[in-house]
Design a protein around this motif. Structure first.
Motif, PDB file in Angstrom:
ATOM      1  N   LEU A 186       0.511   5.694   0.403  1.00 15.12           N
ATOM      2  CA  LEU A 186       0.559   4.240   0.284  1.00 15.12           C
ATOM      3  C   LEU A 186       1.992   3.751   0.496  1.00 15.12           C
ATOM      4  O   LEU A 186       2.941   4.341   0.009  1.00 15.12           O
ATOM      5  CB  LEU A 186       0.045   3.800  -1.081  1.00 15.12           C
ATOM      6  N   ARG A 187       2.132   2.670   1.225  1.00 19.89           N
ATOM      7  CA  ARG A 187       3.462   2.133   1.524  1.00 19.89           C
ATOM      8  C   ARG A 187       3.874   1.029   0.573  1.00 19.89           C
ATOM      9  O   ARG A 187       5.045   0.804   0.335  1.00 19.89           O
ATOM     10  CB  ARG A 187       3.507   1.595   2.954  1.00 19.89           C
ATOM     11  N   LEU A 188       2.904   0.303   0.016  1.00 17.09           N
ATOM     12  CA  LEU A 188       3.214  -0.788  -0.904  1.00 17.09           C
ATOM     13  C   LEU A 188       3.290  -0.266  -2.327  1.00 17.09           C
ATOM     14  O   LEU A 188       2.567   0.650  -2.699  1.00 17.09           O
ATOM     15  CB  LEU A 188       2.152  -1.892  -0.788  1.00 17.09           C
ATOM     16  N   ARG A 189       4.122  -0.862  -3.137  1.00 12.91           N
ATOM     17  CA  ARG A 189       4.319  -0.381  -4.503  1.00 12.91           C
ATOM     18  C   ARG A 189       3.435  -1.103  -5.495  1.00 12.91           C
ATOM     19  O   ARG A 189       3.043  -2.238  -5.280  1.00 12.91           O
ATOM     20  CB  ARG A 189       5.776  -0.567  -4.920  1.00 12.91           C
ATOM     21  N   GLY A 190       3.141  -0.405  -6.591  1.00 15.86           N
ATOM     22  CA  GLY A 190       2.404  -1.008  -7.691  1.00 15.86           C
ATOM     23  C   GLY A 190       0.901  -1.005  -7.465  1.00 15.86           C
ATOM     24  O   GLY A 190       0.422  -0.788  -6.349  1.00 15.86           O
ATOM     25  N   PRO A 191       0.167  -1.254  -8.532  1.00 15.35           N
ATOM     26  CA  PRO A 191      -1.301  -1.246  -8.414  1.00 15.35           C
ATOM     27  C   PRO A 191      -1.830  -2.338  -7.484  1.00 15.35           C
ATOM     28  O   PRO A 191      -2.780  -2.111  -6.734  1.00 15.35           O
ATOM     29  CB  PRO A 191      -1.792  -1.467  -9.836  1.00 15.35           C
ATOM     30  N   ASN A 192      -1.209  -3.505  -7.508  1.00 16.80           N
ATOM     31  CA  ASN A 192      -1.667  -4.590  -6.639  1.00 16.80           C
ATOM     32  C   ASN A 192      -1.399  -4.267  -5.174  1.00 16.80           C
ATOM     33  O   ASN A 192      -2.229  -4.548  -4.306  1.00 16.80           O
ATOM     34  CB  ASN A 192      -0.992  -5.917  -7.015  1.00 16.80           C
ATOM     35  N   GLY A 193      -0.252  -3.692  -4.893  1.00 15.20           N
ATOM     36  CA  GLY A 193       0.065  -3.300  -3.517  1.00 15.20           C
ATOM     37  C   GLY A 193      -0.879  -2.226  -3.013  1.00 15.20           C
ATOM     38  O   GLY A 193      -1.346  -2.277  -1.869  1.00 15.20           O
TER      39      GLY A 193
END
Length: 139
Positions: A103-110
């Motif tokens: 995954l490239r986006l951080r955090g649970p929402n990303g």
């Protein structure tokens, strides 16, 4: 357990003052026949040719394994196995083709947003195969 000669196999051949469960360190229970029973048995050469008495080792988890084997023979299990293959293939496609192995986006929402985008791309590919393309009208 009952041996082929009809004799009962026991966990122990004596009574202990403190009861024991009979489970070994490796998580198995060993059932044994009495040596006297095996010596007088007509099936001894076929049953235990090179041992003084018959021994059966059974894991403490064998009951759960028996239940799983029983479930594996049902029609519902075969249907669920086919459905699980379909789902696993979709995840494999996401990981290998759409490069969602990381995954490239951080955090649970990303992570959720990135997964939703990949799933939408997968659904669009599936829809493109199902819906026939309209033939262009000649000019």
């Amino acid at each position: 357990y009952i041996c082929p000669g009809g004799k009962r196999l026991r966990r122990s051949n004596r009574n202990f003052s403190t009861p024991r469960d009979g489970v070994n360190k490796d998580g198995s229970i060993r059932y044994r026949a009495r040596q006297q029973d095996c010596q007088s048995c007509a099936l001894r050469q076929r049953c235990t040719p090179n041992m003084p008495a018959r021994k059966v080792t059974r894991s403490i988890h064998e009951g759960a394994r028996d239940l799983a084997r029983e479930i594996a023979t049902t029609d519902a299990y075969l249907v669920s196995r086919r459905q699980r293959k379909k789902v696993e293939m979709l995840f494999a496609h996401l990981k290998r083709i759409l490069k969602l192995d990381r995954l490239r986006l951080r955090g649970p929402n990303g992570a959720r947003d990135e997964f939703h985008l990949a799933a939408a791309a997968q659904n669009l590919r599936k829809m493109a195969k199902i819906i026939p393309m309209a033939t262009p009208a000649p000019a």
